[in-house]
Design a protein around this motif. Structure first.
Motif, PDB file in Angstrom:
ATOM      1  N   ARG A 107      -3.754   7.128   0.443  1.00  0.00           N
ATOM      2  CA  ARG A 107      -3.362   7.381   1.825  1.00  0.00           C
ATOM      3  C   ARG A 107      -4.289   6.671   2.803  1.00  0.00           C
ATOM      4  N   SER A 124       0.831  -1.212   0.000  1.00  0.00           N
ATOM      5  CA  SER A 124       0.000   0.000   0.000  1.00  0.00           C
ATOM      6  C   SER A 124       0.858   1.251   0.000  1.00  0.00           C
ATOM      7  N   TYR A 125       1.950   1.224   0.748  1.00  0.00           N
ATOM      8  CA  TYR A 125       2.826   2.395   0.782  1.00  0.00           C
ATOM      9  C   TYR A 125       3.477   2.631  -0.579  1.00  0.00           C
ATOM     10  N   VAL A 176      -3.319   3.108   2.969  1.00  0.00           N
ATOM     11  CA  VAL A 176      -2.096   2.898   3.748  1.00  0.00           C
ATOM     12  C   VAL A 176      -2.398   2.945   5.239  1.00  0.00           C
TER      13      VAL A 176
END
Length: 524
Positions: free
Chosen positions: A403, A154-155, A406
């Motif tokens: 975001r 995810s990052y 994340v």
């Protein structure tokens, strides 16, 4: 050739990385399964080959690779606490979270591990404490690394979306200036075409009529012919001026103005693209504006599919009615990576959306669940504009979504292990309470037992769950006893306990084992 070289280079790099991973993981098997340490060479060879198979699957099917490592670890130690395969389980679980974007398959696989361990304990008459140990091992060696891998994925996606957003904003800034310039040029060209073009055409027609009129003398007829030719030359120069007013990088149309969608599809097929056309009859007899818009949608969608999804099949479907015609172009995921040498301005869909909007229709586009891409246009046939759908997420919205994902992944990486530990702890507590309630031997039954009775006859009268071993502090077991069973005298007390010792299948000792003081335990 440059693209082929890049693909070969990436393929060689992947092979070298997989080979290094296999050597690294196999080193633990070689160190821990050494015959000098209690292992055997056949087990070492089998473990090394199994890890090689797992590495082969770790890119395309990482959950399969993880399953291979878990099975190897279970065969080596039912509790899964094995130095030989613990690192392999952690690595493959991390890769499963890093390389797979779907959560449900991993949850099903982890549930399958837990269910298989429970079934094995029940079928093999193994204590359930072994299963709780398995769950703890899976949590630490599979679930936690998988969650870390998902967080890393995810990052990385958020970082990629950020760079894409920056690049898109830069392109949009250039596009705004270009769009204003093109709008002004188009306005000038439209004014010239509508006014001057119409007037020049009328002049040419009237001059041609005078040129063939018998009421005029030859000299005036010749002058009318000169006027007609001058008007025709002026019209030609007007077309040249309109061509100059095109965008700097815009070429003149290279396809016939009346080209059909079927012709576009046939041209793509001749280029090697696998295209399926359905519902082509709905595109016949369309109004000129809708017909040109449909042609442009299909042309741009096929161009994007060829550029960004090489080798993927494309489906062009159209449906029509009395008021609306719909055309949809869907391509499947790319068969091979897109060539890095192909330029992408990023404005094709923007211009396509403007074309459809000016025709009174709506355009939607986006990724499909299987990794492909869909472009769908709805155009009116009656001249009335269609209702505009809700706007698609902007680049800033996509970044906010990344975001949010994340943050969600980070929360899952922290909360999920804690929740699993809490659930396992509650299950262990409940199981402990259950075993305590089923390990109490009544005083009357203990008094009725006689030394010398066969163990098989006594087992029907004994509680279901004896204690796992002697409680801490009780005295030593009788010498020569093959096995001793311990049962509680009261449900919640640790000592005293009833101790039944057997030799050769018969009861040879029955005592009430008390807690021995520390000084007596230290006495030689």
């Amino acid at each position: 050739m440059r693209v082929i070289s890049a693909l070969r280079r990436d393929g060689h790099r992947a092979v070298l990385l997989d080979l290094a991973l296999w050597v690294f993981l196999s080193s633990f098997v070689l160190m821990k399964e050494d015959p000098n340490g209690g292992g055997s060479w056949p087990l070492t060879a089998a473990g090394t080959v199994s890890l090689g198979v797992a590495v082969l699957f770790c890119r395309g099917a990482p959950l399969v690779a993880l399953t291979v490592a878990v099975v190897c670890g279970a065969l080596r130690s039912p509790e899964l606490f094995t130095p030989s395969y613990a690192v392999a389980m952690c690595v493959f679980a991390f890769l499963a979270g890093r390389r797979s974007g779907r959560t449900r398959p991993a949850v099903l696989v982890f549930s399958g591990y837990a269910g298989a361990g429970l079934l094995w304990c029940l079928l093999c008459d193994v204590r359930l404490w072994v299963w709780f140990t398995q769950l703890t091992s899976l949590l630490l060696q599979a679930v936690v690394p998988w969650l870390i891998g998902r967080f890393v994925r995810s990052y990385a996606r958020m970082v990629a979306d950020g760079w894409e957003l920056a690049d898109r904003m830069e392109r949009e800034q250039r596009a705004v200036a270009d769009r204003e310039r093109l709008r002004e040029r188009s306005r000038i060209a439209g004014d010239m075409h509508d006014s001057l073009g119409h007037d020049l055409s009328l002049i040419a027609v009237r001059a041609a009529a005078l040129e063939v009129s018998r009421a005029l003398p030859p000299a005036e007829q010749e002058a009318a012919g000169d006027l007609r030719r001058a008007a025709a030359d002026a019209t030609a120069r007007l077309r040249d001026i309109v061509g100059v007013l095109r965008a700097d990088d815009e070429d003149a149309p290279r396809t016939p103005a009346d080209e059909t969608v079927d012709a576009v599809v046939q041209r793509a097929r001749r280029s090697g693209v696998e295209v399926e056309l359905t519902g082509g009859e709905a595109l016949s007899g369309l109004p000129p504006t809708a017909d040109r818009a449909v042609h442009r949608v299909v042309q741009e969608a096929l161009t994007n599919a060829t550029k960004h999804a090489p080798g993927a099949p494309v489906r062009v479907a159209s449906t029509g009615g009395t008021e609306v015609v719909t055309v949809e172009v869907v391509n499947r995921p790319p068969v091979r990576p897109a060539s890095s040498g192909l330029a992408s301005g990023g404005t094709g869909l923007v211009g396509l959306d403007e074309r459809v909007r000016l025709a009174g229709g709506t355009l939607t586009h986006g990724a499909t669940p299987d990794g492909g891409f869909r472009v769908r246009a709805r155009l009116p046939l009656t001249g009335s504009p269609l209702p505009v759908p809700a706007p698609s997420p902007t680049a800033a919205g996509e970044l906010r979504r990344a975001r949010r994902d994340v943050r969600r992944g980070l929360v899952q990486a922290v909360v999920a292990p804690v929740a699993v530990v809490a659930v396992v702890g509650v299950l262990m507590l409940l199981f402990q309470q259950y075993t305590q309630s089923r390990s109490v031997l009544g005083r009357g039954e203990f008094d009725r037992m006689r030394v010398g009775e066969e163990r098989t006859a006594l087992e029907a009268r004994l509680p279901d769950h004896p204690l796992d071993g002697p409680p801490e502090g009780v005295g030593p077991e009788p010498a020569g006893a093959d096995a001793c069973l311990y049962f509680r005298t009261l449900r919640h007390d640790t000592t005293p306990v009833y101790r039944l010792c057997f030799t050769d299948g018969r009861l040879t000792s029955k005592t009430v084992a008390e807690d021995v003081p520390n000084e007596e335990r230290r006495r030689p």
